[in-house]
Structure formats: structure tokens, C-alpha cells
Motif scaffolding. Structure first.
Motif, PDB file in Angstrom:
ATOM      1  N   LYS A  79       0.846  -1.201   0.000  1.00  0.00           N
ATOM      2  CA  LYS A  79       0.000   0.000   0.000  1.00  0.00           C
ATOM      3  C   LYS A  79       0.885   1.257   0.000  1.00  0.00           C
ATOM      4  O   LYS A  79       0.638   2.212  -0.727  1.00  0.00           O
ATOM      5  N   ALA A  80       1.930   1.249   0.810  1.00  0.00           N
ATOM      6  CA  ALA A  80       2.851   2.385   0.868  1.00  0.00           C
ATOM      7  C   ALA A  80       3.496   2.625  -0.499  1.00  0.00           C
ATOM      8  O   ALA A  80       3.649   3.773  -0.927  1.00  0.00           O
ATOM      9  N   CYS A  81       3.851   1.546  -1.203  1.00  0.00           N
ATOM     10  CA  CYS A  81       4.439   1.669  -2.545  1.00  0.00           C
ATOM     11  C   CYS A  81       3.464   2.351  -3.502  1.00  0.00           C
ATOM     12  O   CYS A  81       3.857   3.214  -4.292  1.00  0.00           O
ATOM     13  N   GLU A 101      14.216   9.930  -4.467  1.00  0.00           N
ATOM     14  CA  GLU A 101      14.256   8.678  -3.724  1.00  0.00           C
ATOM     15  C   GLU A 101      12.980   8.583  -2.906  1.00  0.00           C
ATOM     16  O   GLU A 101      12.425   9.605  -2.493  1.00  0.00           O
ATOM     17  N   CYS A 102      12.548   7.344  -2.668  1.00  0.00           N
ATOM     18  CA  CYS A 102      11.353   7.112  -1.867  1.00  0.00           C
ATOM     19  C   CYS A 102      11.723   6.344  -0.606  1.00  0.00           C
ATOM     20  O   CYS A 102      12.554   5.431  -0.650  1.00  0.00           O
ATOM     21  N   TYR A 103      11.084   6.728   0.484  1.00  0.00           N
ATOM     22  CA  TYR A 103      11.333   6.083   1.772  1.00  0.00           C
ATOM     23  C   TYR A 103      10.024   5.644   2.395  1.00  0.00           C
ATOM     24  O   TYR A 103       9.083   6.432   2.464  1.00  0.00           O
ATOM     25  N   SER A 118      12.000  -7.592  -2.948  1.00  0.00           N
ATOM     26  CA  SER A 118      11.341  -7.640  -4.254  1.00  0.00           C
ATOM     27  C   SER A 118      10.509  -6.388  -4.502  1.00  0.00           C
ATOM     28  O   SER A 118      10.378  -5.937  -5.633  1.00  0.00           O
ATOM     29  N   LEU A 119       9.955  -5.796  -3.436  1.00  0.00           N
ATOM     30  CA  LEU A 119       9.235  -4.528  -3.607  1.00  0.00           C
ATOM     31  C   LEU A 119      10.179  -3.447  -4.135  1.00  0.00           C
ATOM     32  O   LEU A 119       9.831  -2.695  -5.038  1.00  0.00           O
ATOM     33  N   LYS A 120      11.386  -3.381  -3.566  1.00  0.00           N
ATOM     34  CA  LYS A 120      12.373  -2.383  -4.001  1.00  0.00           C
ATOM     35  C   LYS A 120      12.722  -2.582  -5.476  1.00  0.00           C
ATOM     36  O   LYS A 120      12.812  -1.614  -6.223  1.00  0.00           O
ATOM     37  N   LYS A 121      12.935  -3.852  -5.870  1.00  0.00           N
ATOM     38  CA  LYS A 121      13.275  -4.165  -7.265  1.00  0.00           C
ATOM     39  C   LYS A 121      12.149  -3.757  -8.204  1.00  0.00           C
ATOM     40  O   LYS A 121      12.373  -3.124  -9.228  1.00  0.00           O
ATOM     41  N   GLN A 122      10.921  -4.152  -7.850  1.00  0.00           N
ATOM     42  CA  GLN A 122       9.760  -3.822  -8.689  1.00  0.00           C
ATOM     43  C   GLN A 122       9.608  -2.311  -8.826  1.00  0.00           C
ATOM     44  O   GLN A 122       9.323  -1.800  -9.905  1.00  0.00           O
ATOM     45  N   PHE A 123       9.775  -1.609  -7.721  1.00  0.00           N
ATOM     46  CA  PHE A 123       9.577  -0.158  -7.699  1.00  0.00           C
ATOM     47  C   PHE A 123      10.581   0.532  -8.615  1.00  0.00           C
ATOM     48  O   PHE A 123      10.234   1.396  -9.407  1.00  0.00           O
TER      49      PHE A 123
END
Length: 142
Positions: A79-81, A101-103, A118-123
Motif C-alpha cells: 500500500k505504501a508503494c 528517492e522514496c522512503y 522484491s518490492l524495491k526491485k519492482q519499484f
């Protein structure tokens, strides 16, 4: 959508600039006194309750040289993504061609659901923006 950046902004050269919510905190260590524009996104810049949005964004320098998008979250990382991605989309004209950048500062990194890695990679693949996920608190140096 009409967004009034000035009404939702606080420009400062303070050494420490932060936002916090329910025990979660994002902090900018501004040793050199650069101009930072702290923008309250949720509930001010973007008031539409149906629109996904992050909590804050920080614009560094004028003209803007860098943007941090910040979501202070419980444990719903997916949800945050979505909130971060949609805020980037809504601000794309203002932040066009500017590094960002997103945090996500979460109360705890969940053990179930999509892994933070995997969320970081997808993003990064989907939005061309680096995503960082931290527990409780994080400080960046500018």
C-alpha cells in the motif's frame, strides 16, 4: 488536480528537518544549511480522499536538485508503494527530470506478503526511483 505547494510547504535551512507520525520518523541531517522545502502531502497538498498519496515530500534546493518522498506506514508495504508511486505521478510535472528517492518508514517490516527486497526491485523497474524501507526511523544526510 490543482496543488498549492506554497500553502503546504515549510522552507527551512535548519540543521535537522524531520517528519514523524505514531513513533515513526524520517530525518534530514542538513549540515551545510541547504534550503529544504518540507511539503505536507496527505491532507494538504493532496486533499482528495480517493487519491493515493504519501505523507511528506522534501524538495532540496531552489531550483530543486533532489526530492525525497516519504511514507510513514504501519506494516502495509504494498500500500505504501502505491501511495509513493501515485504521488510521484501527481508531481511529475514539477519534479520532471529531478533525481528522487522514496522512503517507507514502517512500524515493523512484515514477515508475510511481498518481501521488501522484491518490492524495491519492482519499484525501481516500474518507476525508475530507488525505494528504501526502514524500521521506525531513518536519517539521510544532505
Amino acid at each position: 488536480m490543482d496543488m498549492d505547494f506554497d500553502a503546504c510547504s515549510e522552507k527551512t535551512r535548519n540543521k535537522i528537518i524531520k517528519c514523524s507520525q505514531r513513533g515513526k520518523e524520517f530525518k534530514i541531517n542538513n549540515k551545510t544549511g541547504r534550503l529544504v522545502n518540507k511539503v505536507e502531502v496527505d491532507g494538504c497538498l493532496i486533499r482528495d480522499g480517493n487519491e493515493e498519496k504519501c505523507d511528506y515530500l522534501f524538495e532540496i534546493d531552489i531550483p530543486i536538485s533532489f526530492v525525497y518522498y516519504v511514507e510513514l506506514k504501519g506494516k502495509k508495504l504494498e500500500k505504501a508503494c502505491e501511495q509513493l508511486a501515485n504521488t510521484i505521478r501527481l508531481c511529475k510535472e514539477r519534479h520532471y527530470n529531478i533525481d528522487k528517492e522514496c522512503y517507507i518508514i514502517s512500524s515493523r517490516v512484515p514477515t508475510s506478503g511481498t518481501s521488501p527486497q522484491s518490492l524495491k526491485k519492482q519499484f525501481l523497474k516500474k518507476h525508475k526511483v530507488k525505494l528504501f524501507i526502514h524500521n521506525r526511523t531513518h536519517t539521510v544526510n544532505i
